[in-house]
Design an enzyme around this catalytic site. Sequence first.
Site, short mmCIF file in Angstrom:
data_model
loop_
_atom_site.label_atom_id
_atom_site.label_comp_id
_atom_site.label_asym_id
_atom_site.label_seq_id
_atom_site.Cartn_x
_atom_site.Cartn_y
_atom_site.Cartn_z
N HIS A 165 84.96 -34.50 41.48
CA HIS A 165 86.24 -34.02 40.93
C HIS A 165 86.31 -32.49 41.04
O HIS A 165 87.35 -31.93 41.38
CB HIS A 165 86.36 -34.36 39.44
CG HIS A 165 86.41 -35.82 39.12
ND1 HIS A 165 85.55 -36.41 38.22
CD2 HIS A 165 87.23 -36.81 39.55
CE1 HIS A 165 85.83 -37.69 38.10
NE2 HIS A 165 86.83 -37.98 38.91
N LYS A 174 90.59 -48.96 31.97
CA LYS A 174 89.24 -48.45 31.69
C LYS A 174 89.11 -48.13 30.20
O LYS A 174 90.07 -47.67 29.58
CB LYS A 174 89.00 -47.13 32.47
CG LYS A 174 89.04 -47.28 33.98
CD LYS A 174 88.80 -45.94 34.66
CE LYS A 174 88.83 -46.06 36.18
NZ LYS A 174 88.71 -44.75 36.86
N ARG A 221 87.73 -41.13 48.40
CA ARG A 221 86.30 -41.17 48.73
C ARG A 221 86.02 -42.03 49.94
O ARG A 221 85.36 -41.63 50.87
CB ARG A 221 85.51 -41.73 47.54
CG ARG A 221 85.20 -40.73 46.51
CD ARG A 221 84.76 -41.37 45.26
NE ARG A 221 85.82 -42.20 44.71
CZ ARG A 221 85.83 -42.67 43.48
NH1 ARG A 221 84.83 -42.44 42.69
NH2 ARG A 221 86.84 -43.38 43.04
N SER A 230 82.56 -41.52 38.24
CA SER A 230 82.23 -41.39 36.81
C SER A 230 81.54 -42.66 36.33
O SER A 230 80.63 -42.60 35.50
CB SER A 230 83.50 -41.15 35.99
OG SER A 230 84.14 -39.98 36.41
#
Length: 170
Positions: A17, A41, A90, A129
Amino acid sequence: MKTAVYPGSFDPVTFGHMDIIRRAAAMFDHLVVTVMNNSSKSPLFSVDERVKILQEVTKDLDNVEIDFYDGLLIDYCKEKKIHIAIRGLRAITDFEYELQIAQTNKELSHDSVDTVFLTTNLRYSYLSSSTVKEVAGYRGDVSECVPDFVQKLLYQKFGFEPERVKGENR
Ligand code: ADP
């Protein structure tokens, strides 16, 4: 003045990030990094904690501001008069999900919000994360993934003593 928003969960922020933040900050006059609630999440860090962590890691970037929002990105953009959202890509696995969100935001905002994708730095392409939390949750070393103070905060969250963990991992 060209302003962009980089929305995300940032639970917690990783070097991946931070790389995107640095690069986006160099492209726009003003960058707002906004902690959003992702309904799929359940976060480890509170919004307040995530904001504080982001403020710390961006303190040397003058044109970066940290904010939070509980709602739709397009509503946030409308409120703040922002027309560009930054997202990081990504791998191909991110693509379908990100494309869908970007197109939804474009449609729902009546073409007012466009998404700019930055491809990840290859060094951080494996980083997420979720995996950072997974590894830290077993007292693993995540110093290659997050700043030291974030690693300490992660260990605290999981109830580990930072000093003891360091000794054990070496
Ligand atoms: P979200 O819940 O919105 O997916 P994340 O905090 O997981 O929030 O990610 C925010 C954005 O940062 C997403 O666009 C994601 O693809 C991107 N991102 C996450 N990890 C990396 C990384 N290692 N390198 C580049 N971009 C990343």
